[in-house]
Write a protein that holds these residues in place. Sequence first.
Motif, PDB file in Angstrom:
ATOM      1  N   ALA A 296     -14.090 -75.687  33.125  1.00 24.95           N
ATOM      2  CA  ALA A 296     -13.548 -76.754  32.274  1.00 24.95           C
ATOM      3  C   ALA A 296     -14.610 -77.790  31.936  1.00 24.95           C
ATOM      4  O   ALA A 296     -14.571 -78.376  30.850  1.00 24.95           O
ATOM      5  N   THR A 297     -15.528 -78.023  32.849  1.00 25.44           N
ATOM      6  CA  THR A 297     -16.601 -79.007  32.627  1.00 25.44           C
ATOM      7  C   THR A 297     -17.919 -78.430  33.141  1.00 25.44           C
ATOM      8  O   THR A 297     -18.372 -78.771  34.229  1.00 25.44           O
ATOM      9  N   PRO A 298     -18.528 -77.540  32.372  1.00 18.58           N
ATOM     10  CA  PRO A 298     -19.733 -76.848  32.832  1.00 18.58           C
ATOM     11  C   PRO A 298     -20.897 -77.778  33.181  1.00 18.58           C
ATOM     12  O   PRO A 298     -21.712 -77.440  34.026  1.00 18.58           O
ATOM     13  N   ALA A 299     -20.975 -78.930  32.560  1.00 20.46           N
ATOM     14  CA  ALA A 299     -22.077 -79.853  32.853  1.00 20.46           C
ATOM     15  C   ALA A 299     -21.744 -80.805  33.993  1.00 20.46           C
ATOM     16  O   ALA A 299     -22.588 -81.607  34.387  1.00 20.46           O
ATOM     17  N   GLY A 300     -20.529 -80.720  34.524  1.00 18.31           N
ATOM     18  CA  GLY A 300     -20.119 -81.630  35.589  1.00 18.31           C
ATOM     19  C   GLY A 300     -20.832 -81.348  36.897  1.00 18.31           C
ATOM     20  O   GLY A 300     -20.940 -80.203  37.318  1.00 18.31           O
ATOM     21  N   PRO A 301     -21.322 -82.393  37.545  1.00 21.25           N
ATOM     22  CA  PRO A 301     -21.988 -82.209  38.838  1.00 21.25           C
ATOM     23  C   PRO A 301     -20.980 -82.038  39.969  1.00 21.25           C
ATOM     24  O   PRO A 301     -19.807 -82.363  39.831  1.00 21.25           O
ATOM     25  N   CYS A 302     -21.464 -81.521  41.094  1.00 15.45           N
ATOM     26  CA  CYS A 302     -20.654 -81.343  42.298  1.00 15.45           C
ATOM     27  C   CYS A 302     -21.258 -82.163  43.436  1.00 15.45           C
ATOM     28  O   CYS A 302     -22.463 -82.124  43.658  1.00 15.45           O
ATOM     29  N   ASP A 303     -20.396 -82.864  44.136  1.00 16.43           N
ATOM     30  CA  ASP A 303     -20.805 -83.633  45.314  1.00 16.43           C
ATOM     31  C   ASP A 303     -20.295 -82.883  46.541  1.00 16.43           C
ATOM     32  O   ASP A 303     -19.097 -82.748  46.733  1.00 16.43           O
ATOM     33  N   TRP A 304     -21.216 -82.394  47.375  1.00 21.94           N
ATOM     34  CA  TRP A 304     -20.820 -81.638  48.552  1.00 21.94           C
ATOM     35  C   TRP A 304     -21.254 -82.288  49.845  1.00 21.94           C
ATOM     36  O   TRP A 304     -21.281 -81.673  50.899  1.00 21.94           O
ATOM     37  N   VAL A 305     -21.532 -83.556  49.801  1.00 24.88           N
ATOM     38  CA  VAL A 305     -21.952 -84.309  50.987  1.00 24.88           C
ATOM     39  C   VAL A 305     -20.864 -84.282  52.061  1.00 24.88           C
ATOM     40  O   VAL A 305     -21.151 -84.132  53.245  1.00 24.88           O
ATOM     41  N   GLY A 306     -19.601 -84.397  51.674  1.00 27.58           N
ATOM     42  CA  GLY A 306     -18.498 -84.450  52.627  1.00 27.58           C
ATOM     43  C   GLY A 306     -17.953 -83.093  53.030  1.00 27.58           C
ATOM     44  O   GLY A 306     -16.941 -83.008  53.718  1.00 27.58           O
ATOM     45  N   CYS A 307     -18.615 -82.028  52.651  1.00 29.11           N
ATOM     46  CA  CYS A 307     -18.158 -80.677  52.981  1.00 29.11           C
ATOM     47  C   CYS A 307     -18.651 -80.307  54.381  1.00 29.11           C
ATOM     48  O   CYS A 307     -19.847 -80.215  54.615  1.00 29.11           O
ATOM     49  N   SER A 308     -17.722 -80.084  55.294  1.00 30.35           N
ATOM     50  CA  SER A 308     -18.121 -79.753  56.668  1.00 30.35           C
ATOM     51  C   SER A 308     -18.275 -78.253  56.894  1.00 30.35           C
ATOM     52  O   SER A 308     -18.958 -77.830  57.823  1.00 30.35           O
TER      53      SER A 308
END
Length: 82
Positions: free
Chosen positions: A31-43
């Motif tokens: 849906a938003t190919p240019a959208g970034p992902c934040d995975w800092v909180g992924c355990s």
Amino acid sequence: MSIRRREDGVIVLEGRCPVEDAEPLLQMLQATPAGPCDWVGCSHLHTAVFQIVMAARPSMIGPCGDPWIERWVCPELDDLRR
């Protein structure tokens, strides 16, 4: 579900990201190919979710909160980080 989209469009991966999160992540990235992902909180990041990240190649925010992924895989992904 441990994947959500913030109001600013950033996709956030937080807590344990099980296999069931792979499809919703793919849909958000489509849906938003240019959208970034934040995975800092992924355990913990299931390999299926990680494969979606590898295939879509979004811009990743911060270090991965999953220590195994951060130590052994992320050095190979430095081009994804912003």
